[in-house]
Design a protein around this motif. Structure first.
Motif, mmCIF file in Angstrom:
data_model
loop_
_atom_site.group_PDB
_atom_site.id
_atom_site.type_symbol
_atom_site.label_atom_id
_atom_site.label_comp_id
_atom_site.label_asym_id
_atom_site.label_seq_id
_atom_site.Cartn_x
_atom_site.Cartn_y
_atom_site.Cartn_z
ATOM 1 N N ARG A 1 0.736 -1.662 0.105
ATOM 2 C CA ARG A 1 -0.048 -0.014 0.036
ATOM 3 C C ARG A 1 0.433 1.113 -0.095
ATOM 4 O O ARG A 1 0.612 2.411 0.531
ATOM 5 N N ASP B 1 1.829 3.398 -1.957
ATOM 6 C CA ASP B 1 1.376 4.331 -3.431
ATOM 7 C C ASP B 1 0.103 5.345 -2.439
ATOM 8 O O ASP B 1 0.412 6.313 -2.860
ATOM 9 N N GLU B 2 -0.312 4.723 -1.150
ATOM 10 C CA GLU B 2 -1.409 5.157 -0.379
ATOM 11 C C GLU B 2 -0.486 6.667 0.458
ATOM 12 O O GLU B 2 -0.688 7.245 1.379
#
Length: 107
Positions: A45, A47-48
């Motif tokens: 995750r 990219d969050e």
């Protein structure tokens, strides 16, 4: 590899705070504006997590967050470990909320 560290009481109010604790720990009590991505989900995750700003990483006592901050720095992000984790956050009387509706606490 040395990981930059900050005391819980010194984390800026407007900081991007990433909480890498497990779901039950998060539900018991967390900083109001924190973002929750458990350590085991962080790589999938990532990219969050914003690449353009400093990320302050917190867990319960500072071990998991130090690992997360080290990895984030390794991939080119700017990450700082919150020393002492949420236990220090609570001790510094920083605000906390819970997902249960009960009084927040550090699990």
């Amino acid at each position: 590899m040395s990981v930059p560290q900050i005391e819980a009481g010194d984390v800026p109010a407007e900081a991007y705070l990433l909480d890498v604790r497990e779901h039950d720990e998060w539900a018991a009590g967390h900083a109001p504006d924190a973002v929750h991505i458990p350590l085991g989900e962080l790589q999938a995750r990532v990219d969050e997590v914003p690449a353009e700003q400093t990320v302050y990483v917190v867990c319960r006592v500072g071990g998991r967050s130090a690992s997360a901050a080290a990895w984030l720095n390794h991939i080119g992000r700017d990450a700082i470990n919150v020393g002492g984790g949420m236990q220090s956050w609570d001790h510094a009387r920083r605000p906390m909320v819970s997902e249960s509706g009960q009084q927040p606490f550090v699990a």
